[in-house]
Design an enzyme around this catalytic site. Structure first.
Site, PDB file in Angstrom:
ATOM      1  N   LYS A 159       2.320  -3.578  10.797  1.00 41.61           N
ATOM      2  CA  LYS A 159       0.966  -3.627  11.346  1.00 41.61           C
ATOM      3  C   LYS A 159       1.054  -4.253  12.727  1.00 41.61           C
ATOM      4  CE  LYS A 159      -3.338  -2.795   9.731  1.00 41.61           C
ATOM      5  NZ  LYS A 159      -3.803  -1.729   8.838  1.00 41.61           N
ATOM      6  N   LYS A 164       0.821  -1.207   0.000  1.00 40.17           N
ATOM      7  CA  LYS A 164       0.000   0.000   0.000  1.00 40.17           C
ATOM      8  C   LYS A 164       0.857   1.260   0.000  1.00 40.17           C
ATOM      9  CE  LYS A 164      -3.609  -0.026   2.632  1.00 40.17           C
ATOM     10  NZ  LYS A 164      -4.593   0.079   3.747  1.00 40.17           N
TER      11      LYS A 164
END
Length: 359
Positions: A91, A79
């Site tokens: 993450k 992304k």
């Protein structure tokens, strides 16, 4: 007592059937006093510090939590690279029910683990966390984005995510039908903060919108916000849809499901939309145009990175988010000209940017 286990960066460390190979660092964090149990996964920092949200969720097992954070962190590498941001992919997940387990003490304990990484990971909000939570985490670390404006942050990134999805969806509609979204029937799955804003953008563009969410209160909020201009459903059904917009949980996009809706375009805000990589080729073969999730839903991270880390003006950030449409057009054109699935075309763009950075 706080404990943290750090996986070897270069080894293929197996936990159950899940391998950590390909990730730079995976941290298993526990704080007995607050009850915190979390995993932070740093996938790739070639482009810069890992930037990605913290998901707070009650997982069926620790294995499920690990599987989720590894997939999500890989997705953040793609992304951020596709969006042209100087950040890598990372993450985190906090294991537990946020409705009962979330406390200021737990959030501060988590923030101390984030701080121990000395900037290699910058956290943000995700499913189960919000700007108020980030304010608490920000009490113990500066490596956080998306705090409230009162705390010096840029606030909720949901509207930017919705704008990015809308821009990508419009690019997909232009490719699929040589026109925009006016008159198209769009099924938005998920009536949360992103789905709600996306619905209003679609209505303004002249689309007919069906909003599906199992939560009646969430459906009613969207209906009230749009003056009853949307159709409401507990689940999406077909075959009347032109566009399927998954904006809730991932792994919902399959050829069979898209066909059951009648959808020829799939574009939404959910992460990890394909249950298996094989669906990319299957969608392509079926003539169903899928805008890869990590391209379409990058508006939130563009907002956070631009406003808080790159010190760009609100007007510049909005322009950057709208350029997701241009990125989508580039990828869809590459797919059409090369005869390859859209996901494969997006992966080529990401691989080229990572290779250029390494060189």
């Amino acid at each position: 007592m706080q404990t943290m286990t750090i996986s070897p960066a270069a080894d293929a460390l197996d936990i159950g059937d899940e391998t950590l190979a390909g990730h730079e660092r995976v941290l298993f964090c526990r704080d007995d006093e607050s009850g915190l149990r979390a995993i932070i996964a740093i996938h790739d920092t070639t482009l810069g510090p890992g930037l990605g949200g913290t998901r707070f969720k009650a997982y069926p097992s620790d294995q499920d939590a690990l599987h989720d954070v590894l997939r999500l962190s890989r997705g953040m590498t793609s992304k951020n690279a596709a969006a042209g941001l100087p950040f890598g992919g990372a993450k985190a997940v906090i294991i537990g029910d946020p409705r009962t387990a979330k406390t200021p003490e737990l959030l501060r304990a988590y923030g101390r683990f984030v701080d121990s990484l000395e900037g290699r990971y910058v956290t943000a909000a995700d499913l189960g966390t919000n700007s108020d939570d980030l304010d608490v985490i920000g009490e113990v670390t500066t490596h956080v984005t998306g705090r409230t404006a009162a705390a010096g942050g840029s606030g909720d990134s949901g509207p930017a995510t919705a704008l990015g999805v809308f821009s990508a969806m419009r690019a997909g509609a232009e490719r699929q039908w040589d026109e925009g979204l006016k008159g198209r029937v769009v099924g938005v799955e998920g009536a949360g903060k992103v789905g709600g804003v996306l619905t209003r953008l679609l209505l303004d563009a002249g689309a007919t919108v069906v909003v599906a969410d199992p939560d009646p209160a969430a459906r009613e909020r969207v209906s009230a916000a749009t003056g009853g201009a949307v159709q409401l459903a507990e689940t999406l059904t077909g075959p009347e849809l032109d566009v399927y917009a998954p904006c809730a949980l991932g792994a919902t996009v399959t050829v069979e499901r898209a066909r059951s809706f009648g959808a020829r375009l799939v574009c939404g805000a959910a992460n990890n939309q394909l249950p298996t990589p094989h669906e990319d080729a299957a969608l392509h073969a079926a003539g169903i145009l899928w805008v890869p999730d990590y391209v379409a839903n990058a508006g939130g991270v563009i907002h956070l990175a631009g406003a808080e880390r790159l010190r760009r003006s609100p007007e510049e950030v909005t322009a950057d988010v709208r350029r997701i449409g241009d990125t989508a057009r580039e990828i869809l054109t590459r797919s059409a000209e090369s005869g390859i699935p859209t996901g494969a075309a997006a992966d080529e763009v990401v691989a080229a940017r990572l290779a250029a950075a390494r060189a």
